[in-house]
Design a protein around this motif. Structure first.
Motif, PDB file in Angstrom:
ATOM      1  N   SER A 217       0.865  -1.452  -0.115  1.00  0.00           N
ATOM      2  CA  SER A 217       0.007  -0.060   0.148  1.00  0.00           C
ATOM      3  C   SER A 217       0.638   1.427  -0.134  1.00  0.00           C
ATOM      4  N   GLY A 218       1.891   1.265   0.435  1.00  0.00           N
ATOM      5  CA  GLY A 218       2.885   2.086   0.626  1.00  0.00           C
ATOM      6  C   GLY A 218       3.057   2.951  -0.936  1.00  0.00           C
ATOM      7  N   LEU A 219       2.236   2.768  -1.879  1.00  0.00           N
ATOM      8  CA  LEU A 219       2.751   3.640  -3.154  1.00  0.00           C
ATOM      9  C   LEU A 219       1.613   4.199  -3.834  1.00  0.00           C
ATOM     10  N   SER A 220       0.766   4.017  -2.937  1.00  0.00           N
ATOM     11  CA  SER A 220      -0.775   4.440  -3.550  1.00  0.00           C
ATOM     12  C   SER A 220      -0.897   5.556  -2.757  1.00  0.00           C
ATOM     13  N   MET A 221      -0.417   6.263  -2.197  1.00  0.00           N
ATOM     14  CA  MET A 221      -0.527   7.478  -2.482  1.00  0.00           C
ATOM     15  C   MET A 221       0.735   8.602  -2.910  1.00  0.00           C
ATOM     16  N   VAL A 222       0.172   9.098  -3.972  1.00  0.00           N
ATOM     17  CA  VAL A 222       1.396   9.969  -4.944  1.00  0.00           C
ATOM     18  C   VAL A 222       2.044  11.320  -4.719  1.00  0.00           C
ATOM     19  N   GLU A 223       1.236  11.807  -3.623  1.00  0.00           N
ATOM     20  CA  GLU A 223       1.091  13.108  -3.171  1.00  0.00           C
ATOM     21  C   GLU A 223       1.469  13.330  -1.704  1.00  0.00           C
ATOM     22  N   TRP A 224       2.087  14.093  -1.290  1.00  0.00           N
ATOM     23  CA  TRP A 224       2.404  14.395   0.191  1.00  0.00           C
ATOM     24  C   TRP A 224       2.281  15.563   0.854  1.00  0.00           C
ATOM     25  N   HIS A 225       1.476  15.879   1.305  1.00  0.00           N
ATOM     26  CA  HIS A 225       0.925  17.041   2.552  1.00  0.00           C
ATOM     27  C   HIS A 225       0.680  17.312   3.298  1.00  0.00           C
ATOM     28  N   PRO A 226       1.832  17.544   4.219  1.00  0.00           N
ATOM     29  CA  PRO A 226       2.299  17.540   5.305  1.00  0.00           C
ATOM     30  C   PRO A 226       1.413  17.914   6.116  1.00  0.00           C
ATOM     31  N   LEU A 227       0.529  19.214   5.787  1.00  0.00           N
ATOM     32  CA  LEU A 227      -0.353  20.255   6.297  1.00  0.00           C
ATOM     33  C   LEU A 227      -1.293  20.196   6.242  1.00  0.00           C
ATOM     34  N   MET A 228      -1.496  19.581   4.744  1.00  0.00           N
ATOM     35  CA  MET A 228      -2.961  19.279   4.532  1.00  0.00           C
ATOM     36  C   MET A 228      -3.331  17.712   4.066  1.00  0.00           C
ATOM     37  N   GLY A 229      -4.629  17.626   3.558  1.00  0.00           N
ATOM     38  CA  GLY A 229      -4.756  16.230   2.811  1.00  0.00           C
ATOM     39  C   GLY A 229      -5.137  15.634   4.726  1.00  0.00           C
ATOM     40  N   THR A 230      -5.626  15.663   5.309  1.00  0.00           N
ATOM     41  CA  THR A 230      -5.841  15.341   6.603  1.00  0.00           C
ATOM     42  C   THR A 230      -6.822  14.416   6.256  1.00  0.00           C
ATOM     43  N   LEU A 231      -8.056  15.216   5.022  1.00  0.00           N
ATOM     44  CA  LEU A 231      -9.102  14.507   4.723  1.00  0.00           C
ATOM     45  C   LEU A 231      -9.052  13.500   4.065  1.00  0.00           C
ATOM     46  N   PRO A 232      -9.372  12.226   3.676  1.00  0.00           N
ATOM     47  CA  PRO A 232      -9.416  11.190   2.296  1.00  0.00           C
ATOM     48  C   PRO A 232     -10.438  11.586   1.579  1.00  0.00           C
ATOM     49  N   PRO A 233     -10.345  11.398   0.480  1.00  0.00           N
ATOM     50  CA  PRO A 233     -11.419  11.708  -0.831  1.00  0.00           C
ATOM     51  C   PRO A 233     -12.726  10.997  -0.111  1.00  0.00           C
ATOM     52  N   ILE A 234     -13.421  12.262  -0.300  1.00  0.00           N
ATOM     53  CA  ILE A 234     -14.675  12.553  -0.993  1.00  0.00           C
ATOM     54  C   ILE A 234     -15.878  12.614  -1.658  1.00  0.00           C
ATOM     55  N   GLY A 235     -16.307  11.337  -1.582  1.00  0.00           N
ATOM     56  CA  GLY A 235     -17.240  11.411  -3.303  1.00  0.00           C
ATOM     57  C   GLY A 235     -16.629  10.423  -4.153  1.00  0.00           C
ATOM     58  N   GLU A 236     -17.543  10.021  -5.676  1.00  0.00           N
ATOM     59  CA  GLU A 236     -16.317   9.474  -6.835  1.00  0.00           C
ATOM     60  C   GLU A 236     -15.590  10.627  -7.578  1.00  0.00           C
ATOM     61  N   ALA A 237     -16.114  11.506  -7.606  1.00  0.00           N
ATOM     62  CA  ALA A 237     -15.277  12.797  -8.703  1.00  0.00           C
ATOM     63  C   ALA A 237     -14.075  12.391  -7.581  1.00  0.00           C
ATOM     64  N   GLU A 238     -14.146  12.831  -6.117  1.00  0.00           N
ATOM     65  CA  GLU A 238     -12.621  13.390  -6.134  1.00  0.00           C
ATOM     66  C   GLU A 238     -11.913  11.927  -6.240  1.00  0.00           C
ATOM     67  N   TRP A 239     -12.493  10.331  -5.644  1.00  0.00           N
ATOM     68  CA  TRP A 239     -11.915   9.316  -5.909  1.00  0.00           C
ATOM     69  C   TRP A 239     -11.207   8.967  -7.027  1.00  0.00           C
ATOM     70  N   LEU A 240     -12.102   9.155  -7.986  1.00  0.00           N
ATOM     71  CA  LEU A 240     -11.505   8.415  -9.599  1.00  0.00           C
ATOM     72  C   LEU A 240     -10.401  10.123  -9.973  1.00  0.00           C
ATOM     73  N   ALA A 241     -10.544  10.923  -9.302  1.00  0.00           N
ATOM     74  CA  ALA A 241      -9.062  11.758  -9.166  1.00  0.00           C
ATOM     75  C   ALA A 241      -7.739  10.890  -8.858  1.00  0.00           C
ATOM     76  N   VAL A 242      -7.753  11.192  -7.753  1.00  0.00           N
ATOM     77  CA  VAL A 242      -6.988  10.522  -6.636  1.00  0.00           C
ATOM     78  C   VAL A 242      -6.548   8.873  -7.564  1.00  0.00           C
TER      79      VAL A 242
END
Length: 356
Positions: free
Chosen positions: A40-65
């Protein structure tokens, strides 16, 4: 409440806080193990140390990720079969790993600010605990530096960076533990001044050996060397495997050749286990206090448990529950060695003087 009672209450509050932080670091190392073992370690290809606490919400965000992940080497070379539901499963563990790292930062930093404002933390103790926060920040940076190595050409992280990431977590854990122990105000738990210098050096040698062995365990994980030889004590029927030394690598067989790494990790396991058990026998004979006897019992239990978990990990081809327990026990084993060093060492009193 008099000054002595106030000091005792302050110490207890700080010890409780540090104990929680230590437990969270231990949990983080095990969560990192799950993340690695589930791919699973390479599933998130971006790093936002201060933001990005919330996971993708909704189908559109999941498809973008998911679309971002489809551009990564892991998807293109390994996981082209994945649908969105499959991606969500591996995303879950990496997301939890990163979120838990942020949570550790919050659990550490907010009480630290409060303790400083109330002047419960000052002097050497304030500085030592501040270094923990700095180290945690560096650990986050190192984690992303590790992940980046698997987002370029090959869908695998650098095993060197993986080892550095795990070893820094171990350093942070034992730094928190040592600070916790130094804050112990109960005189009956203080190490006696008559402890043997040779015995203390024995504990230091054991800690160094365990630390090196943990590093080789990380190299095993990073190169997937643990899957090569699902038998014990021999390696596919041989004490010394035939491809132990690859001609072009030379001494780098120890750190780059998966067979060499596996062989070295096994050989060190025997050496470290034997050395630690001998140390436990000598320390038990010289133990003068209950805390010393407790430290010996814990160290002996951890080394035996860790050796057994290591054997089970290889013979069952690295099952996730056993392998994660093996990684967690490694941190506990290192901690037990540090606890033994404290129990048989001489307290400097620097921390308690800063609080007086």
């Amino acid at each position: 409440m008099n000054a002595a009672e106030q000091k005792s209450e302050n110490d207890a509050a700080i010890r409780g806080w540090l104990f929680v932080v230590y437990g969270m670091i231990l949990g983080m190392t095990m969560l990192g193990g799950i993340t690695r073992l589930t791919g699973s370690g390479l599933s998130m290809v971006e790093w936002h140390p201060l933001m990005g606490t919330l996971p993708p919400i909704g189908e559109a965000e999941w498809l973008a990720v998911f679309a971002q992940y489809k551009l990564s080497p892991q998807y293109l070379q390994v996981n082209e079969w994945m649908e969105l539901a499959d991606f969500k499963r591996i995303f879950f563990w990496e997301y939890c790993h990163r979120l838990f790292g942020r949570l550790i930062g919050v659990v550490f930093f907010l009480p630290w600010i409060l303790f400083v404002v109330r002047k419960q933390l000052r002097g050497g103790l304030a500085f030592r605990t501040a270094l923990i926060f700095v180290g945690g920040g560096l650990q986050g940076l190192l984690g992303w530096y590790m992940v980046q190595s698997g987002l370029v050409d090959k869908p695998e992280v650098s095993h060197y960076r993986l080892a550095a990431h795990l070893l820094l977590a171990c350093v942070l854990a034992v730094w928190v533990l040592w600070t916790f122990l130094d804050l112990n105000s109960r005189k009956e738990l203080r190490p006696p001044k008559s402890s043997s210098s040779a015995l203390r050096w024995g504990f230091i040698a054991a800690i160094i050996g365990i630390f090196i062995q943990i590093g080789f365990g990380a190299l095993m994980a990073g190169t997937r060397a643990g899957y090569l030889y699902a038998n014990f004590p021999k390696m596919n029927g041989r004490w010394i495997p035939s491809n132990l030394l690859m001609e072009p690598l030379g001494w780098r067989n120890l750190v780059d050749n998966p067979t060499g790494i596996h062989f070295t990790h096994r050989a060190l396991a025997w050496v470290v286990a034997f050395g630690v058990l001998v140390l436990c026998g000598v320390a038990w004979q010289k133990a003068q206090t209950e805390i010393q006897r407790l430290s010996v019992r814990l160290l002996a239990a951890c080394i035996l448990g860790q050796f057994l978990l290591g054997v089970l990990t290889v013979i069952y081809s690295v099952p996730v529950p056993i392998a994660v327990a093996h990684q967690g026990c490694a941190v506990l084993l290192l901690s037990a060695g540090v606890f033994g060093l404290y129990a048989f060492g001489e307290s400097s009193g620097v921390i308690t003087e800063d609080l007086s």
